[in-house]
Scaffold this motif. Structure first.
Motif, PDB file in Angstrom:
ATOM      1  N   LEU A   1       0.832  -1.204   0.000  1.00 33.47           N
ATOM      2  CA  LEU A   1       0.000   0.000   0.000  1.00 33.47           C
ATOM      3  C   LEU A   1       0.868   1.256   0.000  1.00 33.47           C
ATOM      4  CD1 LEU A   1      -2.885  -0.971   2.450  1.00 33.47           C
ATOM      5  CD2 LEU A   1      -3.186  -0.147   0.104  1.00 33.47           C
ATOM      6  N   ALA A   2       1.969   1.220   0.740  1.00 35.00           N
ATOM      7  CA  ALA A   2       2.876   2.368   0.763  1.00 35.00           C
ATOM      8  C   ALA A   2       3.478   2.611  -0.620  1.00 35.00           C
ATOM      9  CB  ALA A   2       3.983   2.147   1.800  1.00 35.00           C
ATOM     10  N   VAL A   3       3.843   1.536  -1.323  1.00 36.16           N
ATOM     11  CA  VAL A   3       4.362   1.669  -2.685  1.00 36.16           C
ATOM     12  C   VAL A   3       3.285   2.269  -3.591  1.00 36.16           C
ATOM     13  CG1 VAL A   3       5.225   0.417  -4.693  1.00 36.16           C
ATOM     14  CG2 VAL A   3       6.003  -0.223  -2.405  1.00 36.16           C
ATOM     15  N   PHE A   4       2.064   1.766  -3.478  1.00 37.39           N
ATOM     16  CA  PHE A   4       0.958   2.253  -4.302  1.00 37.39           C
ATOM     17  C   PHE A   4       0.779   3.760  -4.130  1.00 37.39           C
ATOM     18  CE2 PHE A   4      -3.548   3.346  -4.751  1.00 37.39           C
ATOM     19  CZ  PHE A   4      -3.830   2.847  -6.017  1.00 37.39           C
ATOM     20  N   GLU A   5       0.758   4.218  -2.890  1.00 30.08           N
ATOM     21  CA  GLU A   5       0.564   5.649  -2.660  1.00 30.08           C
ATOM     22  C   GLU A   5       1.788   6.461  -3.081  1.00 30.08           C
ATOM     23  OE1 GLU A   5      -2.421   6.857   0.541  1.00 30.08           O
ATOM     24  OE2 GLU A   5      -1.134   5.381   1.581  1.00 30.08           O
ATOM     25  N   ARG A   6       2.980   5.930  -2.884  1.00 30.95           N
ATOM     26  CA  ARG A   6       4.196   6.637  -3.283  1.00 30.95           C
ATOM     27  C   ARG A   6       4.240   6.865  -4.796  1.00 30.95           C
ATOM     28  NH1 ARG A   6       7.496   3.582  -0.823  1.00 30.95           N
ATOM     29  NH2 ARG A   6       8.338   2.346  -2.528  1.00 30.95           N
ATOM     30  N   LEU A   7       3.663   5.931  -5.554  1.00 28.43           N
ATOM     31  CA  LEU A   7       3.644   6.052  -7.013  1.00 28.43           C
ATOM     32  C   LEU A   7       2.514   6.945  -7.510  1.00 28.43           C
ATOM     33  CD1 LEU A   7       4.421   2.341  -7.999  1.00 28.43           C
ATOM     34  CD2 LEU A   7       5.950   4.309  -8.210  1.00 28.43           C
ATOM     35  N   GLY A   8       1.713   7.478  -6.598  1.00 28.61           N
ATOM     36  CA  GLY A   8       0.667   8.407  -7.001  1.00 28.61           C
ATOM     37  C   GLY A   8      -0.714   7.816  -7.099  1.00 28.61           C
ATOM     38  N   GLY A   9      -0.904   6.579  -6.638  1.00 24.82           N
ATOM     39  CA  GLY A   9      -2.235   5.991  -6.635  1.00 24.82           C
ATOM     40  C   GLY A   9      -3.135   6.651  -5.594  1.00 24.82           C
ATOM     41  N   ARG A  10      -4.417   6.670  -5.866  1.00 20.66           N
ATOM     42  CA  ARG A  10      -5.387   7.238  -4.925  1.00 20.66           C
ATOM     43  C   ARG A  10      -5.987   6.110  -4.107  1.00 20.66           C
ATOM     44  NH1 ARG A  10     -11.193   8.645  -5.703  1.00 20.66           N
ATOM     45  NH2 ARG A  10     -11.760  10.114  -4.058  1.00 20.66           N
ATOM     46  N   LEU A  11      -5.824   6.179  -2.790  1.00 22.39           N
ATOM     47  CA  LEU A  11      -6.344   5.153  -1.892  1.00 22.39           C
ATOM     48  C   LEU A  11      -7.580   5.693  -1.183  1.00 22.39           C
ATOM     49  CD1 LEU A  11      -6.089   2.432  -0.380  1.00 22.39           C
ATOM     50  CD2 LEU A  11      -4.593   3.612   1.267  1.00 22.39           C
ATOM     51  N   VAL A  12      -8.669   4.928  -1.274  1.00 20.11           N
ATOM     52  CA  VAL A  12      -9.912   5.280  -0.609  1.00 20.11           C
ATOM     53  C   VAL A  12     -10.233   4.185   0.400  1.00 20.11           C
ATOM     54  CG1 VAL A  12     -12.389   5.724  -0.876  1.00 20.11           C
ATOM     55  CG2 VAL A  12     -10.775   6.531  -2.619  1.00 20.11           C
ATOM     56  N   ILE A  13     -10.390   4.544   1.662  1.00 21.73           N
ATOM     57  CA  ILE A  13     -10.757   3.564   2.688  1.00 21.73           C
ATOM     58  C   ILE A  13     -12.275   3.517   2.747  1.00 21.73           C
ATOM     59  CG2 ILE A  13     -10.515   2.874   5.091  1.00 21.73           C
ATOM     60  CD1 ILE A  13      -7.891   2.914   3.432  1.00 21.73           C
ATOM     61  N   GLU A  14     -12.810   2.421   2.234  1.00 22.18           N
ATOM     62  CA  GLU A  14     -14.270   2.273   2.143  1.00 22.18           C
ATOM     63  C   GLU A  14     -14.620   0.793   2.002  1.00 22.18           C
ATOM     64  OE1 GLU A  14     -17.865   3.240  -1.050  1.00 22.18           O
ATOM     65  OE2 GLU A  14     -16.108   4.564  -1.005  1.00 22.18           O
ATOM     66  N   GLN A  15     -15.598   0.333   2.748  1.00 20.14           N
ATOM     67  CA  GLN A  15     -16.140  -1.014   2.558  1.00 20.14           C
ATOM     68  C   GLN A  15     -17.143  -0.937   1.407  1.00 20.14           C
ATOM     69  OE1 GLN A  15     -15.732  -4.438   4.109  1.00 20.14           O
ATOM     70  NE2 GLN A  15     -16.534  -4.425   2.030  1.00 20.14           N
ATOM     71  N   VAL A  16     -16.690  -1.360   0.249  1.00 20.18           N
ATOM     72  CA  VAL A  16     -17.541  -1.282  -0.942  1.00 20.18           C
ATOM     73  C   VAL A  16     -18.611  -2.369  -0.875  1.00 20.18           C
ATOM     74  CG1 VAL A  16     -17.579  -1.457  -3.457  1.00 20.18           C
ATOM     75  CG2 VAL A  16     -15.670  -0.289  -2.306  1.00 20.18           C
ATOM     76  N   THR A  17     -19.831  -1.996  -1.183  1.00 23.90           N
ATOM     77  CA  THR A  17     -20.973  -2.910  -1.244  1.00 23.90           C
ATOM     78  C   THR A  17     -21.442  -2.996  -2.685  1.00 23.90           C
ATOM     79  OG1 THR A  17     -22.597  -1.145  -0.934  1.00 23.90           O
ATOM     80  CG2 THR A  17     -21.668  -2.158   1.071  1.00 23.90           C
TER      81      THR A  17
END
Length: 402
Positions: A112-128
């Protein structure tokens, strides 16, 4: 630049997301139901060992972060019990390329740290299913890489069978075994199996210990596993009673931490689902890895299938110029299924009573190292098994050549 949504922060979702970010061709949003901190402090999720071929796919995505950390897994030690407290079959064999098992509570936060470092957008959400419809309407491609929140159920079932094992898993320090860098796989026919896997954890080298219990038989006791210490005590009791050749090395085992255990008293239901479903907004979405191909962990194929599916999907996205429609999604899954059908068949084969030709192969492997090595590398490359393992005729043709 296309907008891609990935739902799920496990092996397939993170590997795909990072690989796409490295390409730089798409805007990537990843939805995770939990934070990195919650993953790191949570319950042990699995015993995932990643074999050589899948490790190369991780490396290609720039995610092989533990290459210089021990333990690496260099082989397989197999024992089959005789029903009287001893073993009828026993042999050790190397893997052609090293495998590695990293505690996913360490692995996924780092990814996850790599993902965000590369510019990915992380959303914390329980998707239904309902919120997935909103997400899909806002993106050019939506990939579902997590079945949580009922998401797997939106994909129609193609094949499904009853659970063949109930499961108990823990991560422990203090094992003393004769093959410290090998997976130790012991089988007691009609009762169950124990699989011990050298592992990298936050607290250093350890072992994943997975017990697979045939439902309704003497080892099927995981409902008694209510606390960490009760789980560890039950694990040691079952090993002592049913796998005495392994039990001595486990006597000093202690849990890595209070969350380093998991029980599935109902087991996992092997399921193959359709890879595509269309949402009310009219957009198709693509299912990935365990969402659409879920197997019992006995053959250790879950994380490896996930790595393969992520890599196939990455290649398909990178080489595609046009809409991500249903036809494209089905082609993408078909390429993955050309591999996953054999890992699925291998998992089913290890759960079933072994037919005579498999008993013969595993028995001869003690005297013919080539058989043992080829069996072990079936975990790495399951399509090879179709050439010699699954049917009596293929086995006899193979034996005639060695």
């Amino acid at each position: 630049m296309g907008r891609i949504a990935i739902v799920g922060s496990g092996q397939s979702g993170l590997q795909l997301g990072v690989a796409l970010l490295r390409d730089g061709d798409h805007d990537i949003t990843l939805y995770s139901p939990v934070t990195a901190e919650q993953i790191a402090s949570g319950r042990l999720p699995s015993s995932a060992a990643v074999f050589g071929a899948a490790r190369e796919l991780e490396r290609a995505a720039g995610l092989s972060l533990w290459d210089n950390e021990d333990p690496l897994i260099d082989g397989l030690r197999l024992r089959i019990g005789d029903g009287d407290g001893g073993t009828a079959v026993g042999w050790d064999t190397p893997l052609r390329t090293a495998a590695q098992a990293v505690d996913q509570r360490v692995k996924y936060p780092a990814w996850l740290a790599v993902f965000e470092r590369l510019g990915g957008r992380l959303v914390i959400e329980q998707v239904t299913p309902e919120s997935l419809d909103r997400i899909a309407a806002q993106h050019d491609l939506t990939v579902v890489a997590s079945g949580k929140g009922g998401l797997s159920k939106i994909f129609p079932v193609r094949e499904q069978s009853k659970p063949k094992r109930t499961l108990g898993l823990c991560a422990v320090h203090g094992l003393r075994v004769s093959s410290p860098d090998r997976v130790c796989f012991s089988i007691l026919p009609k009762i169950g199996e124990v699989i011990a896997i050298p592992a990298v954890t936050a607290d250093g080298p350890a072992w994943f210990v997975l017990l697979e219990s045939v439902p309704g038989r003497q080892m099927d006791r995981w409902r008694e596993s209510a606390t960490p210490q009760a789980h560890l005590a039950l694990t040691k009791e079952l090993l002592t009673k049913f796998f005495p050749w392994e039990a001595e090395g486990f006597r000093g085992a202690e849990l890595v931490d209070e969350h380093a255990w998991l029980a599935h008293p109902r087991g996992l239901q092997p399921t193959v689902r359709a890879p595509v479903t269309t949402l009310p907004c009219g957009r198709p979405v693509l299912g990935l890895a365990d969402v659409v191909v879920l197997n019992d962990p006995i053959a250790g194929q879950g994380a490896n299938n996930a790595a393969h599916h992520a890599a196939v999907t990455h290649r398909a996205i990178r080489g595609h110029d046009g809409p991500f429609d249903e036809a494209w999604m089905h082609r993408c899954f078909a390429e993955f299924w050309s591999h996953a059908q054999w890992s699925t068949r291998f998992s089913h084969a290890l759960l079933a009573p072994p037919p005579a030709h498999v008993q013969k192969l595993l028995g001869l492997a003690a005297m013919r190292p080539a058989i043992a090595e080829r069996f072990a590398n079936g975990f790495v490359n399951p399509p090879d098994l179709q050439e010699w393992f699954f049917t009596e005729s293929a086995a006899e043709r193979y034996l005639a050549t060695i």
